[in-house]
Design a protein around this motif. Structure first.
Motif, PDB file in Angstrom:
ATOM      1  N   MET A   1       0.829  -1.218   0.000  1.00  0.00           N
ATOM      2  CA  MET A   1       0.000   0.000   0.000  1.00  0.00           C
ATOM      3  C   MET A   1       0.855   1.256   0.000  1.00  0.00           C
ATOM      4  O   MET A   1       1.820   1.346   0.740  1.00  0.00           O
ATOM      5  N   ASP A   2       0.500   2.221  -0.807  1.00  0.00           N
ATOM      6  CA  ASP A   2       1.203   3.498  -0.789  1.00  0.00           C
ATOM      7  C   ASP A   2       0.390   4.533  -0.032  1.00  0.00           C
ATOM      8  O   ASP A   2      -0.803   4.366   0.157  1.00  0.00           O
ATOM      9  N   ILE A   3       1.066   5.591   0.344  1.00  0.00           N
ATOM     10  CA  ILE A   3       0.379   6.621   1.121  1.00  0.00           C
ATOM     11  C   ILE A   3      -0.562   7.403   0.209  1.00  0.00           C
ATOM     12  O   ILE A   3      -0.129   7.960  -0.801  1.00  0.00           O
ATOM     13  N   PRO A   4      -1.829   7.450   0.523  1.00  0.00           N
ATOM     14  CA  PRO A   4      -2.780   8.164  -0.332  1.00  0.00           C
ATOM     15  C   PRO A   4      -2.800   9.673  -0.070  1.00  0.00           C
ATOM     16  O   PRO A   4      -2.238  10.131   0.923  1.00  0.00           O
ATOM     17  N   TYR A   5      -3.441  10.393  -0.945  1.00  0.00           N
ATOM     18  CA  TYR A   5      -3.690  11.840  -0.819  1.00  0.00           C
ATOM     19  C   TYR A   5      -2.420  12.673  -0.760  1.00  0.00           C
ATOM     20  O   TYR A   5      -2.395  13.724  -0.149  1.00  0.00           O
ATOM     21  N   THR A   6      -1.340  12.181  -1.378  1.00  0.00           N
ATOM     22  CA  THR A   6      -0.150  13.022  -1.419  1.00  0.00           C
ATOM     23  C   THR A   6      -0.324  14.129  -2.456  1.00  0.00           C
ATOM     24  O   THR A   6       0.297  15.167  -2.361  1.00  0.00           O
ATOM     25  N   VAL A   7      -1.162  13.868  -3.467  1.00  0.00           N
ATOM     26  CA  VAL A   7      -1.348  14.879  -4.504  1.00  0.00           C
ATOM     27  C   VAL A   7      -2.788  15.380  -4.530  1.00  0.00           C
ATOM     28  O   VAL A   7      -3.048  16.571  -4.480  1.00  0.00           O
ATOM     29  N   HIS A   8      -3.715  14.438  -4.584  1.00  0.00           N
ATOM     30  CA  HIS A   8      -5.111  14.850  -4.721  1.00  0.00           C
ATOM     31  C   HIS A   8      -5.783  14.916  -3.371  1.00  0.00           C
ATOM     32  O   HIS A   8      -5.452  14.149  -2.461  1.00  0.00           O
ATOM     33  N   PRO A   9      -6.743  15.825  -3.235  1.00  0.00           N
ATOM     34  CA  PRO A   9      -7.385  15.963  -1.931  1.00  0.00           C
ATOM     35  C   PRO A   9      -8.223  14.755  -1.555  1.00  0.00           C
ATOM     36  O   PRO A   9      -8.749  14.052  -2.416  1.00  0.00           O
ATOM     37  N   ARG A  10      -8.316  14.522  -0.269  1.00  0.00           N
ATOM     38  CA  ARG A  10      -9.189  13.489   0.257  1.00  0.00           C
ATOM     39  C   ARG A  10     -10.607  14.031   0.213  1.00  0.00           C
ATOM     40  O   ARG A  10     -10.843  15.208   0.498  1.00  0.00           O
ATOM     41  N   ALA A  11     -11.557  13.165  -0.108  1.00  0.00           N
ATOM     42  CA  ALA A  11     -12.910  13.654  -0.356  1.00  0.00           C
ATOM     43  C   ALA A  11     -13.507  14.355   0.863  1.00  0.00           C
ATOM     44  O   ALA A  11     -14.023  15.462   0.758  1.00  0.00           O
ATOM     45  N   ASP A  12     -13.417  13.718   2.043  1.00  0.00           N
ATOM     46  CA  ASP A  12     -14.169  14.316   3.154  1.00  0.00           C
ATOM     47  C   ASP A  12     -13.517  15.569   3.732  1.00  0.00           C
ATOM     48  O   ASP A  12     -14.201  16.445   4.245  1.00  0.00           O
ATOM     49  N   THR A  13     -12.191  15.678   3.655  1.00  0.00           N
ATOM     50  CA  THR A  13     -11.580  16.896   4.187  1.00  0.00           C
ATOM     51  C   THR A  13     -11.344  17.922   3.090  1.00  0.00           C
ATOM     52  O   THR A  13     -11.173  19.111   3.378  1.00  0.00           O
ATOM     53  N   GLY A  14     -11.296  17.482   1.838  1.00  0.00           N
ATOM     54  CA  GLY A  14     -11.035  18.393   0.736  1.00  0.00           C
ATOM     55  C   GLY A  14      -9.606  18.884   0.678  1.00  0.00           C
ATOM     56  O   GLY A  14      -9.304  19.888   0.044  1.00  0.00           O
ATOM     57  N   LEU A  15      -8.689  18.167   1.337  1.00  0.00           N
ATOM     58  CA  LEU A  15      -7.318  18.652   1.458  1.00  0.00           C
ATOM     59  C   LEU A  15      -6.333  17.558   1.087  1.00  0.00           C
ATOM     60  O   LEU A  15      -6.603  16.385   1.309  1.00  0.00           O
ATOM     61  N   TYR A  16      -5.199  17.955   0.507  1.00  0.00           N
ATOM     62  CA  TYR A  16      -4.124  16.975   0.363  1.00  0.00           C
ATOM     63  C   TYR A  16      -3.211  17.053   1.588  1.00  0.00           C
ATOM     64  O   TYR A  16      -3.226  18.040   2.321  1.00  0.00           O
TER      65      TYR A  16
END
Ligand code: HEM
Ligand SMILES: [Cu+2]
Lengths: 604, 288, 110
Positions: free
Chosen positions: B1-16
């Protein structure tokens, strides 16, 4: 502990990891894997825990047998500290140094890094179903800055004049004007430690906000994750003011500024040659602005561990999960506005005293709710009394004693009598020694099988537990009596100065009685015994890496949280594929379920 | 598994991730500077009348530095906007102005520091003060031969190879400034004496106390050096990061442009914060 | 997050430039106010801090895009601001609240 674990599970540990094999240095020393970093923190802080305890054993010898050479290590002390330990006898300066460093090391180099950084690093990403921390390289930097800070603190013992002597609180002007360099090292060490925990705190909060697995909503987080979240926030926001204060005291020490030095300061009859105009109280405010929240940093992770262990070993859901969550948040929040209850005797006015007294009483409410929930969770459980559970159970009354004896210190009228006495020492040690440390030891026994694939010895674990419980109480219980009788803390003669003073007006003997001072001896014996008992733990810890009973499954305690749903030990990247969470953290003995535990990632 | 949301925002927080990280870090920085500002207020409010200095610093230079820093803030956002428009070349140019600004800021700051170290206050035995720039000093060796120095080297100093060291003792200092009867007069810029600058040659025998305006001079100078020093460290740190992303780190623009833009944005957030701190530092230290 | 399409970016750029000009004007007014010597010290301080706050708002709001940021960030910052104010206010209050009838001195006069 890693190599064995790897041998045992080499196959499944690496089958899914698509990362290239790293060399030894990158894998175990400059690793960015949160589990390795957690273990590095764990080993460093356990070592310092023992070291801080050894300092105290030397001090306890001095208290029980003032002016006699310290056995075994007396010679070594003399060769390191020269006149400060001539003939192997502890001098007042050395007592001050060991006392200051005992406090500093125990708080900043042992319990906080163990509870927050070690357990937090190892467990939090696993519990929330994340592959690692959000910023793995920042995480590594955090450890190495911490290590550097430890090094500076440790080395300071060996510079001429030795380590800091101004108490762990480092009040100015005392700390600034001690003519040795120890304080400068202390300040540099602290700035490094603070920087390290800021890096760690950013990482923890960001990880918990961003990397929760699908379905892991806030109200499905295990309570341990919640307390780590609150702890990280406290570190993030309460530590910087101490960093500022540390920089200012460093300026005072190195560049002869007067941030904390008042005008007209006279030491031993000579005016001090500084510009003056500073405020000693300013240091105290900035120090305690961290200092108080810090006690929650010391205790919250331990509470979180206890909560997880109680849930797994009562085989029933935690009682009042929501109350626990809101209480933890409330504690974190209010902990920022109670600090001056440490300063009632500095001449504060009645209005501000009342304010801080009120907030202090308010913060005791959520703490009591937490303790109550944990106690209530035991009700009706079919409890498994294994070693981690024993430590967790003992935590409850021990923390209870520590907490309740704190109330008289929170009211300013009673604190004026108790301030700076051994009563205070007994009170906060009940919180941090049989309290926090028992919680942390429980955590070591509990997660050891996950990290190594083997159990620690149950038999020796139980011996360790019962003897530790006994001696902890023999050490700290008498201190309440000594403190109430008026024995001051930080006295290297064990109170002899105040023994049997005659009141000229009445002819009565006032001051400490022989019996009260005499208690110093059994306390010291108990402290030495406690030290000896820890050897059992140390041996058990290392022996079990190779010889402990092997776990039969990845989830040896039959627990529900995600860290048990990974291979043992978890590989780099943690989960073979991203887990999805379907339920709350404590679904034990759910009616109608196939087993008495339902893991969080088991579909409905 | 790689670390998610390094580039694109996470849906619920809206932040990367890095966005969350930098704001958390800035929150702790707010506490750091907040504590220092609180200390400033406290020391200042607590200072007895007439002991808090005013107008010690060079206001035109401070103003210039304020403008330099504000300019670097606008270039940082404009550079980021250029990347958003896919114009890498323009980003390169604009961001180099940012780096230049940070350099100018530091150079000006170092001149200001140097100035303070040359600014002396002499308390004479008759109780009068002389305050101003030390222009030179005269020392005597063992044979009473004189030796002139540009600066001040203490009430005495030794020099020479080991074994043959010679001791020099102060004979007099020359200060270009003004004379005042009390500290209160020095600290109040509205008093006339401030405008009558001239050279004072003061014999060593006359001197009760002499010292420059380093951090040890008084609590005002202490907090001035601490705050601006810490701020300057932030400028250096920020410039290094922005410079790294601008120079060696720019390869990422080809491989992972979105992540590169994020980096520019995050380093920019830090830079604006540094600017923001200065926005308060300037009036508080220079003008009030 | 503001500005995603080229059009929006162009619009924001205009906004940034306006903010920049406002910041420069703010600086000039602050320094100007110093040289004209306002009637009272309190007023000088008030004006300087007011302008500084406005400038800070502009930088944080527009350059740092705080006026259109996500809830999470607001949450973090609200807590932070609360604690800074607590630190500053309570510290200063404690240093100026003395027990009745005690002739204590304030910082620096001991
Ligand atoms: C379990 C073994 C421990 C024992 C026997 C012990 C004993 C003591 C004693 C007797 C003192 C008072 C010394 C004096 O005032 O002269 C003291 C001070 C102190 N201890 Fe411990 N302690 C232990 C563990 C801890 C732990 C785990 C912590 C923190 C997490 C801690 C933190 C402190 C602090 C902060 C002080 C005050 C130091 C100062 O006065 O500056 N101790 N300890
Ligand atoms: Cu407290």
């Amino acid at each position: 502990m890693q190599p064995t674990a790897k041998e045992a599970h080499h196959g499944d540990a690496h089958a899914h990891a698509h990362h290239e094999e790293l060399g030894f240095w990158r894998k175990y020393i400059f690793s960015t894997d949160h589990k390795i970093i957690g273990i590095q923190y764990g080993i460093t802080s356990l070592a310092f825990l023992f070291f801080g305890f050894c300092l105290m054993m030397a001090m306890r010898w001095q208290l029980a047998k003032p002016g006699t050479p310290i056995p075994l290590i007396g010679g070594m002390l003399q060769s390191i500290f020269k006149d400060m330990a001539s003939g192997g006898i502890m001098s007042a300066d050395l007592y001050n140094m060991f006392g200051a460093m005992h406090g500093t090391i125990m708080v900043f180099l042992a319990v906080v890094p163990l509870g927050f950084a070690a357990f937090g690093n190892y467990v939090v990403p696993l519990m929330i179903g994340a592959p690692d921390m959000t910023f793995p390289r920042v995480n590594m930097a955090s450890y190495w800055v911490f290590f550097l800070g430890c090094l500076v603190m440790f080395v300071s013992f060996f510079v001429p004049g030795g380590a800091a002597q101004g108490g762990w609180t480092s009040y100015s002007p005392l700390a600034t004007l001690v003519p040795t360099d120890g304080q400068t090292y202390w300040l540099i060490g602290m700035v490094l430690l603070i920087t390290s925990s800021l890096l760690g705190a950013v990482n923890f909060v960001a990880t918990i906000i961003q990397l929760r697995a699908p379905g892991m909503t806030w109200m499905r987080l295990p309570w341990f994750v919640w307390v780590q979240f609150v702890t990280a926030f406290i570190l993030l926001l309460a530590f910087p003011p101490l960093e500022a204060a540390g920089v200012m005291q460093l300026m005072d020490k190195v560049f002869h500024t007067s941030f904390f030095l008042p005008s007209g300061l006279v030491v031993s009859g000579t005016p001090v040659d500084v510009s003056g105009g500073g405020s000693p109280l300013l240091w105290q405010h900035l120090f305690w602005f961290l200092g108080h929240p810090e006690v929650y940093v010391l205790i919250l992770p331990a509470m979180g561990i206890v909560c997880e262990i109680i849930a797994a070993n009562t085989r029933k859901p935690i009682w009042g999960y929501k109350s626990l969550v809101y209480s933890a948040l409330a504690v974190g929040f209010i902990s920022f506005i109670v600090w001056a209850h440490h300063m009632y005797v500095t001449g504060m006015g009645t209005k501000i005293s009342t304010f801080f007294q009120t907030t202090t009483m308010i913060i005791s409410i959520p703490s009591v709710i937490i303790l109550t929930c944990l106690f209530m969770s035991l009700w009706g459980g079919s409890i498994r009394f294994n070693t981690p559970m024993l430590f967790a159970l003992a935590f409850l009354p021990m923390f209870g004693i520590g907490g309740l004896t704190g109330l008289p210190l929170g009211f300013n009228f009673s604190d004026i009598a108790l301030h700076d006495s051994y009563y205070v020492i007994a009170h906060f040690h009940y919180v941090v020694a049989p309290g926090s440390i028992f919680g942390l030891l429980a955590g070591v026994y509990y997660w050891y099988p996950k990290a190594t694939g083997r159990f620690m010895s149950e038999t020796w674990g139980k011996v360790h537990f019962w003897l530790s419980l006994l001696f902890m109480n023999l050490i700290f219980q008498p201190m309440f009596a000594q403190g109430l009788a008026g024995m001051s803390r930080r006295m290297y003669d064990g109170g002899a100065t105040y023994a049997g003073v005659l009141d000229p007006a009445t002819g009565d003997v006032v001051g400490l009685t022989k019996q009260m001072i005499g208690l110093n001896t059994p306390i010291t014996h108990a402290a030495i015994a406690l030290g000896a008992v820890q050897l059992i733990f140390i041996i058990n810890f290392f022996w079990s890496i190779r010889n402990g009973e092997k776990v039969k499954t990845d989830n040896p305690w039959n627990a529900t949280t995600l860290e048990w749903q990974t291979p043992t030990p978890p590989p780099h990247g943690n989960f073979a594929s991203e887990p999805t969470v379907y339920r709350g953290p404590y679904e034990y003995s759910v009616p109608g379920a196939a087993t008495d535990f339902t893991p969080q990632n088991q579909p409905k | 598994m790689d670390i998610p949301y390094t580039v694109h925002p996470r849906a619920d927080t809206g932040l990367y991730n890095a966005k969350v990280g930098i704001w958390l870090f800035l929150a702790s920085e707010v506490m750091l500077f907040g504590a220092l500002f609180s200390s400033y207020i406290l020391l200042r409010v607590g200072a007895p009348d007439g002991t808090w200095p005013h107008s010690v610093l060079n206001i035109p230079l401070g103003t210039l530095n304020t403008i330099v820093l504000i300019s670097s803030s606008i270039t940082v956002v404009l550079a980021w906007a250029s990347l958003k428009l896919n114009n890498f070349a323009r980003y390169r140019v604009i961001q180099s102005i940012t780096l230049l600004c940070s350099l100018i800021f530091l150079v000006i700051k170092s001149f200001e520091y140097r100035d303070k170290f040359a600014h002396y206050q002499v308390v004479q035995k008759d109780g009068k003060y002389v305050d101003g720039h030390l222009t030179g000093s005269v020392y005597l060796d063992a044979d009473k031969k004189t030796r002139e120095e540009h600066g001040f080297r203490g009430l005495s100093f030794t020099e020479g190879p080991k074994g043959a060291q010679k001791k020099f003792t102060l004979e007099s200092v020359t200060v270009n400034g003004f004379e005042a009867k009390s500290l209160a007069e020095i600290n109040n810029p509205k008093v006339g004496v401030h405008h009558e600058h001239k050279d004072f040659k003061i014999a060593a025998a006359q001197i009760k106390k002499i010292g420059n305006y380093g951090p040890w001079h008084n609590t005002y100078m202490a907090i001035y050096f601490t705050l601006t020093g810490l701020h300057a460290l932030h400028v250096i740190g920020g410039a290094l990061v922005i410079g790294y992303i601008w120079g060696p780190g720019a390869a990422m623009w080809k491989t992972d442009p979105e992540r590169y833009i994020n980096r520019v944005e995050v380093s920019g957030l830090f830079w604006h914060f540094v600017d923001l701190v200065w926005i308060f530092l300037f009036p508080v230290l220079y003008l009030l | 997050m503001s500005a995603t399409t080229p059009d929006e970016v162009h619009k924001s750029v205009r906004k940034y430039l306006a903010v920049f000009i406002a910041l420069i004007i703010g600086t000039v007014i602050t320094v100007g106010a110093y040289y004209v010597h306002l009637p009272s010290v309190a007023m000088t301080i008030a004006v300087a801090l007011l302008i500084a706050s406005v400038k800070a708002f502009l930088v944080a709001g527009f350059f740092m895009h705080l006026i259109s940021e996500k809830k999470m960030i607001y949450g973090i910052l609200v807590a932070t601001v609360f604690f800074v104010i607590g630190l500053c206010f309570l510290t200063i209050w404690s240093m100026h609240d003395f027990p009745a009838n005690m002739n204590h001195s304030v910082t620096g006069q001991m």
